[in-house]
Write an enzyme that holds these catalytic residues in place. Structure first.
Site, PDB file in Angstrom:
ATOM      1  CB  CYS A   1      -0.959  -0.013   1.184  1.00  0.00           C
ATOM      2  SG  CYS A   1      -0.159  -0.057   2.798  1.00  0.00           S
TER       3      CYS A   1
ATOM      4  CG  HIS B   1      27.743  -2.281  27.167  1.00  0.00           C
ATOM      5  ND1 HIS B   1      26.635  -1.630  26.711  1.00  0.00           N
ATOM      6  CD2 HIS B   1      28.402  -1.392  27.956  1.00  0.00           C
ATOM      7  CE1 HIS B   1      26.618  -0.391  27.188  1.00  0.00           C
ATOM      8  NE2 HIS B   1      27.689  -0.229  27.947  1.00  0.00           N
TER       9      HIS B   1
END
Length: 626
Positions: free
Chosen positions: A26, A548
């Protein structure tokens, strides 16, 4: 990443060509029908730089790309063997698990998605003619105007034919028979019956005559019934006569049946919907405007807003549509929020660039998915600002009873298409200005870089409590298991130069699929940062590892993290160390990409990552060579 590379990556992450039943697009979305949606990697898709988000709704797997969706779609179709359109033959797990309401929305959405460019283009011509007329630059009685008006109106007059073709294609039956059924209801011989003064019937059955020009509901219903009829007739028709017999029976049955039953029913249905909206507007224009404008962004988020389009289009022939103008208030509220974020943001170049580009896209094209997914859903505090500013504009537009008579995207260039124009300008102007002001005052500047703090955090592992490694502590090679599950990313691709440059050491990064960190080996906790977003470990063999969790997540100050160990604790391979909330971290505007670094890389000959793209917790991740 160019459009071809993006298309290739998207196909790979939705499970490959073999998992794609069909694909349409779309204005901003690639709408996949997948055989097995569980094979699609939602998180990896969302991390692609040009993908705004992923939505699974109505039996479709929707990848929101934004304004470049047409180019990406073309690259996919040119380079992959994928069916264009929705297949009704192929039995899939999605189809089996899709409810009736979802199927209806999927059918409507799949029918209108291919028509959107033509509808938008014709609507823009109507808006252009309105501007030329307003500026007295064209004579509306002249032939030039007539030709251009025909160019813009032709699609809408013959829309039932295009809907018949598209709906039949959607249901995988002969699209031209679908168009022919609609054409029969627009033929002058049939439309002449509208002005007939005598009895109108078909084989003695009274006909309730309607003007089918510009309507959509009759054909949506008719083709939904024609599809099983065609398949039934095909099943019992010899191959030698199928070419003409199947279409003949379809047309012979469906044209009268639509005129007798489906047409009147759909006309009553659409009239009823319009009457309900009119009643609500008479009862309380303000409340109706507020409700419609507030609901619209959520319909867009769910990807079902195109299911409302048939109602809007049917309204064009019934005195004009009021839904579209009210939803424009929500659209301009989104544009105002993007503009407000642009004005407010000073230091975050990425956010400032995104908000500016999204503002232009909304103003000139009326496309606001980049704002909705890139800003408002990313920073949830903007949602109340959207609802308030959109509600104000929606109420004003409803009070002025603004209407539109053609399909147009609500942008700056299409303002003349709305009547009364002044009332429309007041409404969208109020939404835009209020949203801009609220975003400037209460908006966000995204994540602010705490460079010194983050650098200190990352450097701490290299300076805290790491014992000297002796020659007999490490064997020829040491295997490290993955401390968390997810997609492995090369360290150089991490969006943080401290990690990607290798300054902290060699390793890899993982885009986590689960919010659990486990010990990759037997060893000791060297460092657990107070914010719990990073942990340093030392193996019994002397390998030092920094895990981390996320990028710049030190600024969350421990929010969304829970630790189960402390510095100095001895840990066993597979032991749970930290839990974290992936969704919560991302909602606060931070990436969850997790670097896994060998911080004493200099002590080894090499650090080799596994060849696997996806890793499970405790599967092999790195091999350290002594």
């Amino acid at each position: 990443m160019d459009n071809k590379q993006l298309g290739d990556k998207i196909i790979e992450l939705v499970g490959g060509e073999e998992n794609v039943n069909s694909l349409v697009h779309c204005a901003t979305r690639l709408r996949f029908k997948l055989d097995d949606s569980s094979k699609a990697d939602d998180e990896a898709l969302k991390e692609l730089p040009d993908v705004l988000t992923v939505v699974e709704k109505g039996g479709q797997y929707q990848v929101v790309v934004g304004n470049k969706v047409g180019k990406v779609y073309s690259e996919i179709m040119d380079n992959h063997t994928i069916h264009s359109g929705e297949s009704a033959d192929k039995s899939t797990s999605n189809a089996k698990n899709t409810g009736i309401v979802a199927k209806v929305f999927e059918y409507i959405s799949g029918t209108f998605s291919p028509l959107i460019p033509a509808l938008a283009g014709a609507g823009m011509i109507k808006a252009l003619l309105a501007v030329l007329d307003m500026l007295n630059l064209i004579n509306i009685e002249g032939s030039t105007y007539s030709v251009l008006n025909a160019a813009s109106s032709g699609l809408f007059y013959f829309l039932p034919i295009f809907v018949g073709i598209s709906a039949a294609r959607k249901l995988n039956v002969n699209p031209f028979v679908g168009g022919t059924i609609a054409a029969g209801l627009l033929d002058p011989n049939f439309t002449a019956l509208l002005t007939s003064t005598g009895k109108v019937d078909f084989m003695g059955i009274p006909l309730v005559m309607s003007d089918y020009a510009s309507t959509v509901f009759p054909m949506l219903i008719a083709i939904a019934l024609y599809a099983p009829l065609e398949k039934f007739v095909k099943k019992f028709t010899p191959d030698t006569i199928q070419l003409f017999f199947v279409p003949m029976i379809g047309i012979l049955v469906m044209v009268p049946l639509t005129a007798l039953v489906f047409g009147p029913f759909s006309q009553y249905l659409s009239t009823g919907i319009a009457s309900v909206i009119t009643f609500l507007l008479v009862l309380s224009p303000v409340l109706t405007g507020i409700l419609i404008s507030a609901a619209w962004p959520f319909l867009v988020i769910l990807g079902v807003h195109w299911g409302i389009v048939p109602v809007m289009i049917d309204n064009y022939a019934r005195g004009g549509d009021v839904i579209g103008p009210i939803t424009a208030a929500a659209v301009f509220a989104q544009i105002g929020i993007a503009f407000g974020i642009f004005l407010r943001t000073k230091n975050n170049k990425e956010l400032r660039s995104l908000s500016f580009a999204a503002t232009l896209s909304g103003i000139f094209a009326g496309v606001t998915e980049p704002i909705l997914y890139g800003l408002i859903l990313r920073y949830k505090k903007l949602m109340p600002l959207l609802l308030v500013s959109g509600a104000v504009g929606g109420a004003i537009i409803a009070l002025f009873d603004v209407r539109v008579y053609a399909f147009v995207f609500p942008g700056f260039l299409t303002i003349p298409a709305f009547t009364p124009t002044l009332g429309y300008i007041f409404g969208i102007g109020a939404s835009f200005v209020l949203a801009t002001i609220l975003a400037v005052i209460f908006g966000t500047e995204g994540k602010k870089k705490a460079v010194e703090t983050e650098a200190e955090t990352k450097a701490a592992m290299a300076t805290e409590g790491s014992p000297t490694i002796t020659d007999n502590q490490v064997k020829e090679t040491v295997e490290l298991s993955a401390p968390l599950a997810g997609e492995m990313i090369p360290l150089e691709d991490v969006d943080d130069p401290v990690f990607s440059s290798g300054a902290m050491g060699n390793g890899v990064a993982i885009e986590p699929s689960e919010g659990i960190v486990i010990a990759p080996f037997d060893g000791k906790v060297a460092t657990l940062f107070p914010t719990k977003h990073a942990i340093g470990l030392i193996s019994d063999a002397g390998v030092e590892v920094l895990i981390h969790i996320g990028l710049d997540t030190v600024q969350l100050k421990g929010k969304h993290y829970e630790s189960f160990v402390e510095a100095g604790d001895t840990v066993k391979k597979g032991q749970k160390l930290i839990e974290f909330n992936i969704a919560g971290i991302q909602e606060d505007g931070y990436k969850t990409t997790t670097p896994v670094i060998i911080t004493n890389t200099a002590d080894y000959l090499d650090v080799l990552p596994t060849a696997s793209r996806y890793v499970d917790a405790e599967s092999n991740l790195l091999t350290v060579v002594k």
